[in-house]
Design a protein around this motif. Structure first.
Motif, mmCIF file in Angstrom:
data_model
loop_
_atom_site.group_PDB
_atom_site.id
_atom_site.type_symbol
_atom_site.label_atom_id
_atom_site.label_comp_id
_atom_site.label_asym_id
_atom_site.label_seq_id
_atom_site.Cartn_x
_atom_site.Cartn_y
_atom_site.Cartn_z
ATOM 1 N N GLY A 83 0.791 -1.223 0.000
ATOM 2 C CA GLY A 83 0.000 0.000 0.000
ATOM 3 C C GLY A 83 0.820 1.268 0.000
ATOM 4 N N LEU A 84 2.023 1.214 -0.550
ATOM 5 C CA LEU A 84 2.891 2.386 -0.575
ATOM 6 C C LEU A 84 2.468 3.319 -1.705
ATOM 7 N N LYS A 85 2.234 4.581 -1.360
ATOM 8 C CA LYS A 85 1.772 5.564 -2.351
ATOM 9 C C LYS A 85 2.622 6.825 -2.266
ATOM 10 N N PRO A 86 3.807 6.775 -2.866
ATOM 11 C CA PRO A 86 4.717 7.921 -2.805
ATOM 12 C C PRO A 86 4.412 8.974 -3.865
ATOM 13 N N ASP A 87 4.962 10.168 -3.648
ATOM 14 C CA ASP A 87 4.904 11.240 -4.642
ATOM 15 C C ASP A 87 6.175 11.276 -5.486
ATOM 16 N N LEU A 88 7.255 10.713 -4.926
ATOM 17 C CA LEU A 88 8.562 10.791 -5.579
ATOM 18 C C LEU A 88 9.373 9.555 -5.196
ATOM 19 N N ILE A 89 10.215 9.101 -6.118
ATOM 20 C CA ILE A 89 11.108 7.968 -5.872
ATOM 21 C C ILE A 89 12.550 8.462 -5.861
ATOM 22 N N THR A 90 13.327 7.987 -4.890
ATOM 23 C CA THR A 90 14.768 8.249 -4.876
ATOM 24 C C THR A 90 15.478 6.968 -4.460
ATOM 25 N N TRP A 91 16.791 6.989 -4.358
ATOM 26 C CA TRP A 91 17.527 5.755 -4.130
ATOM 27 C C TRP A 91 18.768 5.992 -3.263
ATOM 28 N N VAL A 92 19.252 4.909 -2.661
ATOM 29 C CA VAL A 92 20.521 4.923 -1.926
ATOM 30 C C VAL A 92 21.636 4.924 -2.965
ATOM 31 N N PRO A 93 22.432 5.988 -3.043
ATOM 32 C CA PRO A 93 23.430 6.081 -4.113
ATOM 33 C C PRO A 93 24.707 5.301 -3.809
ATOM 34 N N SER A 94 25.340 4.835 -4.859
ATOM 35 C CA SER A 94 26.666 4.220 -4.739
ATOM 36 C C SER A 94 27.725 5.312 -4.700
ATOM 37 N N SER A 95 28.888 4.966 -4.195
ATOM 38 C CA SER A 95 30.005 5.906 -4.254
ATOM 39 C C SER A 95 30.513 6.007 -5.695
ATOM 40 N N ARG A 96 31.248 7.047 -5.967
ATOM 41 C CA ARG A 96 31.794 7.230 -7.321
ATOM 42 C C ARG A 96 32.693 6.060 -7.710
ATOM 43 N N LEU A 97 33.476 5.556 -6.757
ATOM 44 C CA LEU A 97 34.377 4.438 -7.052
ATOM 45 C C LEU A 97 33.602 3.176 -7.411
ATOM 46 N N ARG A 98 32.532 2.880 -6.657
ATOM 47 C CA ARG A 98 31.761 1.672 -6.964
ATOM 48 C C ARG A 98 31.015 1.800 -8.286
ATOM 49 N N ARG A 99 30.517 2.991 -8.596
ATOM 50 C CA ARG A 99 29.875 3.204 -9.905
ATOM 51 C C ARG A 99 30.884 2.956 -11.025
ATOM 52 N N TRP A 100 32.093 3.427 -10.820
ATOM 53 C CA TRP A 100 33.126 3.248 -11.842
ATOM 54 C C TRP A 100 33.456 1.768 -12.010
ATOM 55 N N LYS A 101 33.583 1.026 -10.922
ATOM 56 C CA LYS A 101 33.930 -0.391 -10.996
ATOM 57 C C LYS A 101 32.816 -1.209 -11.638
ATOM 58 N N ARG A 102 31.564 -0.908 -11.293
ATOM 59 C CA ARG A 102 30.445 -1.691 -11.813
ATOM 60 C C ARG A 102 29.988 -1.220 -13.182
ATOM 61 N N GLY A 103 30.203 0.041 -13.447
ATOM 62 C CA GLY A 103 29.719 0.606 -14.704
ATOM 63 C C GLY A 103 28.317 1.175 -14.585
ATOM 64 N N TYR A 104 27.706 1.060 -13.427
ATOM 65 C CA TYR A 104 26.363 1.591 -13.192
ATOM 66 C C TYR A 104 26.085 1.599 -11.693
ATOM 67 N N ASP A 105 25.077 2.361 -11.328
ATOM 68 C CA ASP A 105 24.587 2.393 -9.951
ATOM 69 C C ASP A 105 23.368 1.485 -9.897
ATOM 70 N N GLN A 106 23.474 0.359 -9.195
ATOM 71 C CA GLN A 106 22.418 -0.649 -9.249
ATOM 72 C C GLN A 106 21.092 -0.154 -8.681
ATOM 73 N N CYS A 107 21.144 0.674 -7.647
ATOM 74 C CA CYS A 107 19.891 1.183 -7.063
ATOM 75 C C CYS A 107 19.254 2.248 -7.951
ATOM 76 N N GLU A 108 20.093 3.020 -8.618
ATOM 77 C CA GLU A 108 19.556 4.009 -9.557
ATOM 78 C C GLU A 108 18.821 3.324 -10.701
ATOM 79 N N ARG A 109 19.366 2.192 -11.188
ATOM 80 C CA ARG A 109 18.698 1.428 -12.247
ATOM 81 C C ARG A 109 17.347 0.892 -11.754
ATOM 82 N N LEU A 110 17.306 0.407 -10.525
ATOM 83 C CA LEU A 110 16.040 -0.090 -9.967
ATOM 84 C C LEU A 110 15.031 1.037 -9.857
#
Length: 201
Positions: A83-110
């Motif tokens: 029953g979750l009814k949000p107005d906006l979605i955001t995410w727990v961000p990865s650090s710049r180093l982890r984004r660089w290693k993975r090639g993407y921010d997994q939570c941002e993609r979700l």
């Protein structure tokens, strides 16, 4: 069958067997589905065990970024069930180093998939200011809490009344609760939490 399917036959994201659906019939019946809708203030579709854990690890660490489409659908269903009814979605961000290693921010993609499926806008509200150690192998709650304390800050103003905060795995809750508190301190009236998977505790 098109040429792409011939060259790269579609597979179930959980068991990796050939399947016309992203979740095969066998996995539909055997995955560790979460039955409680909003336990500990966090909604999740799956427990972090068995094939679900293996799929999440492939998504996070082995470049299977296209799993986000299937995972986003499962998370959207969990949000609806709770029953979750949000107005906006955001995410727990990865650090710049982890984004660089993975090639993407997994939570941002979700969050992008959730925004598309739920028809709710999304925006980056949080920034990771410290590159913390990986929480994956930390077993003690205090270790995890100390590791992320003060690691996130709000980087964008927000006038939404209810924000849905996305993370990949809920273990002790230290990361998502730290981010939720940062948003609440910044003046967001209500923060709901949603993860792809959660540990059995």
């Amino acid at each position: 069958m098109n040429l792409i399917d011939l060259l790269f036959p579609p597979k179930c994201v959980f068991c990796r067997t050939r399947s016309r659906q992203s979740i095969c019939g066998a996995c539909q019946g055997t995955l560790p589905w979460v039955t409680s809708s909003y336990a500990d203030g966090v909604a999740s579709p799956l427990y972090y065990s068995g094939k679900a854990r293996d799929a999440v690890l492939r998504y996070k660490f082995n470049g299977f970024s296209l799993y986000a489409k299937t995972f986003g659908l499962l998370m959207a269903q969990a949000a609806q069930n709770a029953g979750l009814k949000p107005d906006l979605i955001t995410w727990v961000p990865s650090s710049r180093l982890r984004r660089w290693k993975r090639g993407y921010d997994q939570c941002e993609r979700l969050s992008a998939e959730l925004s598309r499926v739920m028809g709710i806008p999304r925006r980056k509200l949080l920034k990771k200011t410290t590159h913390t150690k990986s929480q994956t192998k930390m077993r003690q709650d205090k270790q995890r809490t100390d590791n992320v304390r003060g690691a996130y800050t709000v980087c964008s103003p927000c006038d939404a009344k209810t924000v849905l905060l996305i993370d990949d795995v809920y273990t002790t809750g230290s990361t998502i609760y730290e981010c939720r508190e940062a948003l609440l301190r910044a003046g967001v009236p209500r923060v709901l939490c949603l993860t792809l998977a959660r540990s059995r505790r």
